[in-house]
Write an enzyme that holds these catalytic residues in place. Structure first.
Site, PDB file in Angstrom:
ATOM      1  N   CYS A 157      16.184   8.735   2.897  1.00  0.00           N
ATOM      2  CA  CYS A 157      16.735   7.514   3.752  1.00  0.00           C
ATOM      3  C   CYS A 157      16.298   6.271   2.767  1.00  0.00           C
ATOM      4  O   CYS A 157      16.977   6.134   1.954  1.00  0.00           O
ATOM      5  CB  CYS A 157      16.122   7.583   5.044  1.00  0.00           C
ATOM      6  SG  CYS A 157      16.672   6.429   6.174  1.00  0.00           S
TER       7      CYS A 157
ATOM      8  N   ASP B 294      27.185  12.070   8.414  1.00  0.00           N
ATOM      9  CA  ASP B 294      26.297  10.846   8.792  1.00  0.00           C
ATOM     10  C   ASP B 294      26.951   9.620   8.989  1.00  0.00           C
ATOM     11  O   ASP B 294      27.632   8.970   8.136  1.00  0.00           O
ATOM     12  CB  ASP B 294      25.385  10.736   7.136  1.00  0.00           C
ATOM     13  CG  ASP B 294      24.408   9.618   7.147  1.00  0.00           C
ATOM     14  OD1 ASP B 294      24.484   8.721   8.189  1.00  0.00           O
ATOM     15  OD2 ASP B 294      23.288   9.644   6.303  1.00  0.00           O
TER      16      ASP B 294
ATOM     17  N   HIS C 291      22.760  12.518   9.057  1.00  0.00           N
ATOM     18  CA  HIS C 291      21.584  11.712   8.370  1.00  0.00           C
ATOM     19  C   HIS C 291      20.397  12.523   8.746  1.00  0.00           C
ATOM     20  O   HIS C 291      20.388  13.022   9.934  1.00  0.00           O
ATOM     21  CB  HIS C 291      21.646  10.419   8.990  1.00  0.00           C
ATOM     22  CG  HIS C 291      20.598   9.398   7.943  1.00  0.00           C
ATOM     23  ND1 HIS C 291      20.990   8.980   6.728  1.00  0.00           N
ATOM     24  CD2 HIS C 291      19.248   9.192   8.161  1.00  0.00           C
ATOM     25  CE1 HIS C 291      20.012   8.413   6.311  1.00  0.00           C
ATOM     26  NE2 HIS C 291      19.011   8.539   7.156  1.00  0.00           N
TER      27      HIS C 291
END
Length: 299
Positions: A178, A235, A267
Site C-alpha cells: 500500500c 482495486d 486492494h
C-alpha cells in the site's frame, strides 16, 4: 495511501484522495513512538481465522533500535540463525505502522534466508498504535511524513542491517505494501545501492506537496533498480488504467519493470488479517517476489 479496504475500516470510501494533502510547515517533534505496537492495528478489521503467524524456529527476531540523526528509531528485525552475511530486504509498512502483520512478513523473509528489517517510518509524526480512525492516520501522520525523511530512514536501516544484523550491503532489496508500495518506487529512484524492489499495490498518483513533491508515477523514469509491481484488477483505489500507464512509462524509459495484475483481486489482497485477503494471489505474489529477488541480485 489509504484505499477502499482501508477506508471501510475508518468509515470513508474516499481516503485514497487524501494522499499528499497540503499541510502546514513540518515541525520536528522528535520520536512520538519509541517502541513498536503489539498485536494488530486498531484501525482495521482483524480476521482471526486467516491471520498467519510464522514461528521463530531457525531465525532470530525481535524489536531493535536504529540510530538516525535525531534519535533511535524503533524497528523490527528478523534474520536466519548462523554467521551470515545474509541479503537484506527493507520491509515498508502500510499506513498502519509496524504491527504484527508486518513483523510476520519479516519472519517469513528470514525463513527464506534474508535479513529483513521494518523501520517504524511514522514514529516522529504520531503514534499509529493508538489510532482507530484511518482518516486521522492519513491526515495527521501519513500526510505529514516527508519523503526525504523516509528515504534517509531507509538508508540508515540498510546501513544498520549491514553493520549490526549480518546483512550483505551488496545484496539490498526492498518491498512494501500500500503506502509502502509507493515508497518502493520512490526508493528505487533514490538509492544507488538497491538491487531490486517489489511494490505491492502502491499508488501511482496523489497530490504533490512541499514534503511529498513527487508521485510514484513521476519517478519511474528515474528508477535505478528493477521493480516488480503486484496489483489487483479489483482495486478501486488504484485503477488498472493507472497501472497500465506506469507499465508503458517504464517501457518508454527503458527500465526493468514487470507489473502483474491479478484478476478479481482487491486492494490489500496480501493482508491476511483483513477481509481483502486472497490466498491465491497472495501466495503467487510472494513466490514472484522471491524469484524477483533471486533473479536480480538479492539472494
Amino acid at each position: 495511501m489509504a484505499t477502499s479496504d482501508d477506508a471501510r475500516a475508518g468509515g470513508s470510501k474516499d481516503l485514497e484522495q487524501l494522499d499528499g494533502l497540503v499541510i502546514p510547515p513540518f515541525s520536528r517533534r522528535g520520536f512520538v513512538m519509541t517502541s513498536l505496537m503489539t498485536g494488530l492495528t486498531l484501525a482495521t478489521t482483524r480476521v482471526e481465522a486467516q491471520a498467519i503467524r510464522t514461528d521463530e524456529t531457525g531465525i532470530v527476531a525481535g524489536e531493535v533500535r536504529i540510530p538516525v540523526g535525531d534519535g533511535p528509531m524503533p524497528a523490527y528485525r528478523a534474520m536466519p540463525q548462523g554467521p551470515g552475511p545474509f541479503p537484506i530486504v527493507l520491509v515498508v509498512e502500510e499506513i498502519f505502522g509496524v504491527h504484527d502483520y508486518i513483523k510476520d512478513i519479516c519472519r517469513r523473509l528470514a525463513k527464506a534466508g534474508y535479513t529483513a528489517v521494518a523501520p517504524e517510518l511514522f514514529a516522529r509524526q504520531g503514534d499509529v498504535s493508538k489510532m482507530t480512525d484511518v482518516q486521522e492516520i492519513v491526515r495527521e501522520v501519513v500526510s505529514k511524513t516527508p519523503d526525504a525523511q523516509v528515504m534517509g530512514d531507509l538508508d540508515a536501516t540498510a546501513a544498520w542491517a549491514a553493520a549490526e544484523a549480518k546483512g550483505d550491503a551488496g545484496k539490498l532489496g526492498i518491498t512494501g505494501w500500500c503506502r509502502g508500495g509507493r515508497t518502493v518506487w520512490l526508493y528505487a529512484a533514490h538509492s544507488a545501492n538497491l538491487k531490486a524492489g517489489v511494490a505491492w499495490y502502491g499508488n501511482f498518483g496523489g497530490n504533490r506537496t512541499g514534503i511529498q513533491p513527487k508521485t510514484a508515477a513521476d519517478v519511474i523514469p528515474e528508477i535505478r533498480a528493477p521493480i516488480l509491481g503486484l496489483y489487483g484488477a479489483a482495486d478501486t483505489g488504484i485503477p488498472v488504467a493507472d497501472v497500465e500507464k506506469a507499465r508503458e512509462a517504464a517501457k518508454a524509459a527503458g527500465k526493468t519493470v514487470d507489473i502483474v495484475i491479478f484478476p478479481d483481486a482487491p486492494h490489500g489482497f496480501h493482508a491476511d488479517y483483513r477481509p481483502s485477503y486472497r490466498k491465491g494471489p497472495a501466495e503467487e505474489g510472494w513466490g514472484r517476489m522471491l524469484a524477483w529477488f533471486r533473479d536480480h541480485g538479492v539472494a
